[in-house]
Design a protein around this motif. Structure first.
Motif, PDB file in Angstrom:
ATOM      1  N   GLY A 161       0.797  -1.233   0.000  1.00  0.00           N
ATOM      2  CA  GLY A 161       0.000   0.000   0.000  1.00  0.00           C
ATOM      3  C   GLY A 161       0.822   1.272   0.000  1.00  0.00           C
ATOM      4  O   GLY A 161       0.292   2.355   0.165  1.00  0.00           O
ATOM      5  N   PHE A 210       0.039   4.315  -1.956  1.00  0.00           N
ATOM      6  CA  PHE A 210      -1.055   5.142  -1.468  1.00  0.00           C
ATOM      7  C   PHE A 210      -0.550   6.256  -0.540  1.00  0.00           C
ATOM      8  O   PHE A 210      -1.326   7.144  -0.159  1.00  0.00           O
ATOM      9  N   ALA A 227      -2.467   9.860   0.322  1.00  0.00           N
ATOM     10  CA  ALA A 227      -2.751  10.041   1.755  1.00  0.00           C
ATOM     11  C   ALA A 227      -2.173  11.365   2.253  1.00  0.00           C
ATOM     12  O   ALA A 227      -2.835  12.109   2.986  1.00  0.00           O
ATOM     13  N   ILE A 236      -4.359  14.168   1.014  1.00  0.00           N
ATOM     14  CA  ILE A 236      -5.635  14.269   1.731  1.00  0.00           C
ATOM     15  C   ILE A 236      -5.429  14.985   3.058  1.00  0.00           C
ATOM     16  O   ILE A 236      -6.209  15.868   3.434  1.00  0.00           O
ATOM     17  N   VAL A 237      -4.337  14.631   3.768  1.00  0.00           N
ATOM     18  CA  VAL A 237      -4.053  15.296   5.052  1.00  0.00           C
ATOM     19  C   VAL A 237      -3.829  16.789   4.822  1.00  0.00           C
ATOM     20  O   VAL A 237      -4.338  17.636   5.566  1.00  0.00           O
ATOM     21  N   PRO A 273      -5.819  24.114  -1.995  1.00  0.00           N
ATOM     22  CA  PRO A 273      -6.739  22.977  -1.846  1.00  0.00           C
ATOM     23  C   PRO A 273      -7.329  22.531  -3.182  1.00  0.00           C
ATOM     24  O   PRO A 273      -7.517  21.324  -3.391  1.00  0.00           O
ATOM     25  N   LEU A 288      -4.633  20.350  -4.935  1.00  0.00           N
ATOM     26  CA  LEU A 288      -4.442  19.053  -4.278  1.00  0.00           C
ATOM     27  C   LEU A 288      -5.640  18.145  -4.522  1.00  0.00           C
ATOM     28  O   LEU A 288      -5.487  16.946  -4.758  1.00  0.00           O
ATOM     29  N   ILE A 304      -5.779  14.312  -6.368  1.00  0.00           N
ATOM     30  CA  ILE A 304      -6.230  13.052  -5.758  1.00  0.00           C
ATOM     31  C   ILE A 304      -7.575  12.557  -6.306  1.00  0.00           C
ATOM     32  O   ILE A 304      -7.901  11.389  -6.137  1.00  0.00           O
ATOM     33  N   ALA A 317      -9.891   3.887   1.257  1.00  0.00           N
ATOM     34  CA  ALA A 317      -8.679   4.364   1.936  1.00  0.00           C
ATOM     35  C   ALA A 317      -8.641   5.896   1.988  1.00  0.00           C
ATOM     36  O   ALA A 317      -8.217   6.488   2.989  1.00  0.00           O
ATOM     37  N   CYS A 318      -9.104   6.559   0.936  1.00  0.00           N
ATOM     38  CA  CYS A 318      -9.152   8.026   0.922  1.00  0.00           C
ATOM     39  C   CYS A 318     -10.102   8.534   1.996  1.00  0.00           C
ATOM     40  O   CYS A 318      -9.780   9.482   2.732  1.00  0.00           O
ATOM     41  N   THR A 323      -8.562   8.025   5.433  1.00  0.00           N
ATOM     42  CA  THR A 323      -7.479   8.983   5.656  1.00  0.00           C
ATOM     43  C   THR A 323      -8.036  10.364   6.014  1.00  0.00           C
ATOM     44  O   THR A 323      -7.544  11.036   6.923  1.00  0.00           O
ATOM     45  N   ALA A 324      -9.083  10.778   5.296  1.00  0.00           N
ATOM     46  CA  ALA A 324      -9.674  12.096   5.542  1.00  0.00           C
ATOM     47  C   ALA A 324     -10.237  12.178   6.961  1.00  0.00           C
ATOM     48  O   ALA A 324     -10.064  13.183   7.657  1.00  0.00           O
ATOM     49  N   ALA A 351      -7.372  12.318   9.457  1.00  0.00           N
ATOM     50  CA  ALA A 351      -6.654  13.594   9.445  1.00  0.00           C
ATOM     51  C   ALA A 351      -7.314  14.636  10.342  1.00  0.00           C
ATOM     52  O   ALA A 351      -6.672  15.618  10.730  1.00  0.00           O
ATOM     53  N   ARG A 352      -8.588  14.442  10.665  1.00  0.00           N
ATOM     54  CA  ARG A 352      -9.260  15.406  11.544  1.00  0.00           C
ATOM     55  C   ARG A 352      -8.775  15.274  12.980  1.00  0.00           C
ATOM     56  O   ARG A 352      -8.924  16.188  13.773  1.00  0.00           O
ATOM     57  N   MET A 388      -0.091  14.179  10.964  1.00  0.00           N
ATOM     58  CA  MET A 388       0.055  13.800   9.563  1.00  0.00           C
ATOM     59  C   MET A 388       0.557  12.372   9.364  1.00  0.00           C
ATOM     60  O   MET A 388      -0.052  11.586   8.634  1.00  0.00           O
ATOM     61  N   LEU A 389       1.670  12.038  10.028  1.00  0.00           N
ATOM     62  CA  LEU A 389       2.277  10.735   9.765  1.00  0.00           C
ATOM     63  C   LEU A 389       1.339   9.593  10.154  1.00  0.00           C
ATOM     64  O   LEU A 389       1.195   8.620   9.414  1.00  0.00           O
ATOM     65  N   SER A 402      -1.927   9.636  10.239  1.00  0.00           N
ATOM     66  CA  SER A 402      -3.012   9.562   9.258  1.00  0.00           C
ATOM     67  C   SER A 402      -2.558   8.849   7.993  1.00  0.00           C
ATOM     68  O   SER A 402      -3.297   8.047   7.412  1.00  0.00           O
ATOM     69  N   VAL A 403      -1.330   9.138   7.568  1.00  0.00           N
ATOM     70  CA  VAL A 403      -0.791   8.502   6.358  1.00  0.00           C
ATOM     71  C   VAL A 403      -0.643   6.998   6.583  1.00  0.00           C
ATOM     72  O   VAL A 403      -1.006   6.190   5.715  1.00  0.00           O
ATOM     73  N   GLY A 405      -4.009   5.405   6.408  1.00  0.00           N
ATOM     74  CA  GLY A 405      -4.468   5.348   5.023  1.00  0.00           C
ATOM     75  C   GLY A 405      -3.782   4.247   4.236  1.00  0.00           C
ATOM     76  O   GLY A 405      -4.438   3.479   3.519  1.00  0.00           O
ATOM     77  N   VAL A 406      -2.469   4.142   4.366  1.00  0.00           N
ATOM     78  CA  VAL A 406      -1.696   3.122   3.652  1.00  0.00           C
ATOM     79  C   VAL A 406      -2.125   1.731   4.099  1.00  0.00           C
ATOM     80  O   VAL A 406      -2.330   0.823   3.267  1.00  0.00           O
TER      81      VAL A 406
END
Lengths: 234, 100
Positions: free
Chosen positions: A166, A169, A173, A176-177, B47, B50, B54, B68-69, B72-73, B76-77, B81-82, B84-85, B88-89
């Motif tokens: 993954g 991705f 990701a 999106i962040v 925004p 970006l 995506i 996955a998107c 991740t979204a 992220a709330r 960052m890391l 959330s990534v 998502g992955v």
């Protein structure tokens, strides 16, 4: 107080201020290097990109749309679009650089990244922003970004197909962040909806990276239209 | 360790575009007043760009990517960052393995 004004003290104060962001950017640089290796870039090319471009968002976008052979128009245009926000950041911090000589202002701007800009704005809000303090935040951050990209590129060769774990991705990701970080309410939602719809539509029918320009223009048009509607209502 | 000419050109084009954006703000404040409308327009660009990048992955690639998107979204709330990534992955890898 005298201690604080010494150049060495200012430089160290900058380094202390940027430290948490160094910890945050290190793994992002590793991921960038690792995935750029799977896109077919050599470690030299990856490191050169991080050193010369030094703008994570646009580097991730470039990897997303990378082709063989590379299209300089495509990634150059994408970098221009993704980094256009620098115009506003540079205009804003430029008004707070009274301690910088003319040439130092331009040199400082070459290293303007989101994180460094945010730290510099914060510093300027409480005290005088000096070139030495600015160098103190830039130098370790820059070296970490370039160094972690190189390390990631060297490690990436051993990771194999990124889709299985993954890792491919990681780019979407990160985007999106970043998008969520720009969220300021329904206004942003309208811009995102316009951009997303236009991008998907153009992506279906037009080859190449034109969908990025289409989405950007649709989002921009939406922002201007909503701004005008708000003005007329007021 | 190779340096492909097309890749070098692409990197230089990216660097030139980025340097242009970094310097032009400084040049701009010497000549132009940035009013409310111009600020709104410039702030909408990142925004929008970006999202455009995506959108094909999020809505037109497959269910695993769409899921996955979304995850991740939401992450992220709350998360840095890391984290959330990573979430998502992991979602992308798991839902692909599950055959979505």
């Amino acid at each position: 107080m005298l201690q604080q004004n010494r150049p060495a003290g200012e430089f160290l104060a900058g380094m202390r201020a940027i430290f948490p962001l160094i910890i945050a950017v290190l793994p992002i640089g590793l991921v960038f290097g690792a995935v750029s290796a799977t896109k077919g870039l050599s470690a030299v090319e990856t490191t050169l990109m991080s050193a010369l471009v030094f703008a994570g968002g646009s580097q991730f976008v470039a990897m997303d749309i990378w082709t063989h052979p590379a299209s300089w128009i495509g990634v150059g245009f994408a970098a221009l679009l993704v980094n256009i926000r620098h115009v506003l950041m540079s205009a804003s911090i430029g008004t707070k650089m009274q301690s910088f000589s003319g040439i130092k202002r331009y040199i400082a701007m070459l290293f303007l990244a989101d994180e460094l800009w945010a730290m510099a704005e914060f510093r300027a809000g409480s005290t005088r922003l000096t070139p030495t303090w600015y160098a103190g935040i830039v130098m370790p951050f820059y070296l970490t970004w370039v160094g972690s990209s190189l390390a990631g590129a060297l490690l990436g060769a051993f990771l194999g197909d990124p889709a299985i774990i993954g890792l491919d991705f990681a780019f979407p990701a990160v985007f999106i962040v970043l998008v969520m970080g720009f969220w300021k309410g329904p206004e942003t939602g309208a811009v995102l909806a316009a951009s997303g719809i236009a991008a998907v539509a153009v992506h279906q029918f037009v080859p190449g990276v034109w969908y990025i320009a289409a989405g950007a223009l649709a989002g921009l048009a939406m922002a201007l239209w909503r701004g005008r509607a708000r003005e007329q209502a007021a | 360790m190779t340096l492909d000419l097309n890749t070098l050109l692409a990197i230089l084009a990216m660097a030139a575009a980025t340097i242009f954006t970094r310097i032009s703000g400084l040049v701009l404040i010497r000549y132009v007043e940035i009013d409310e409308n111009r600020r709104t327009a410039i702030e909408a660009i990142p925004p929008a760009v970006l999202m455009a990048v995506i959108a094909p992955t999020a809505f037109a690639t497959g269910w695993a990517e769409t899921l996955a998107c979304a995850v991740t979204a939401i992450a992220a709330r709350r998360l840095p960052m890391l984290a959330s990534v990573v979430v998502g992955v992991a979602t992308a890898a798991l839902s692909r393995a599950a055959g979505f």
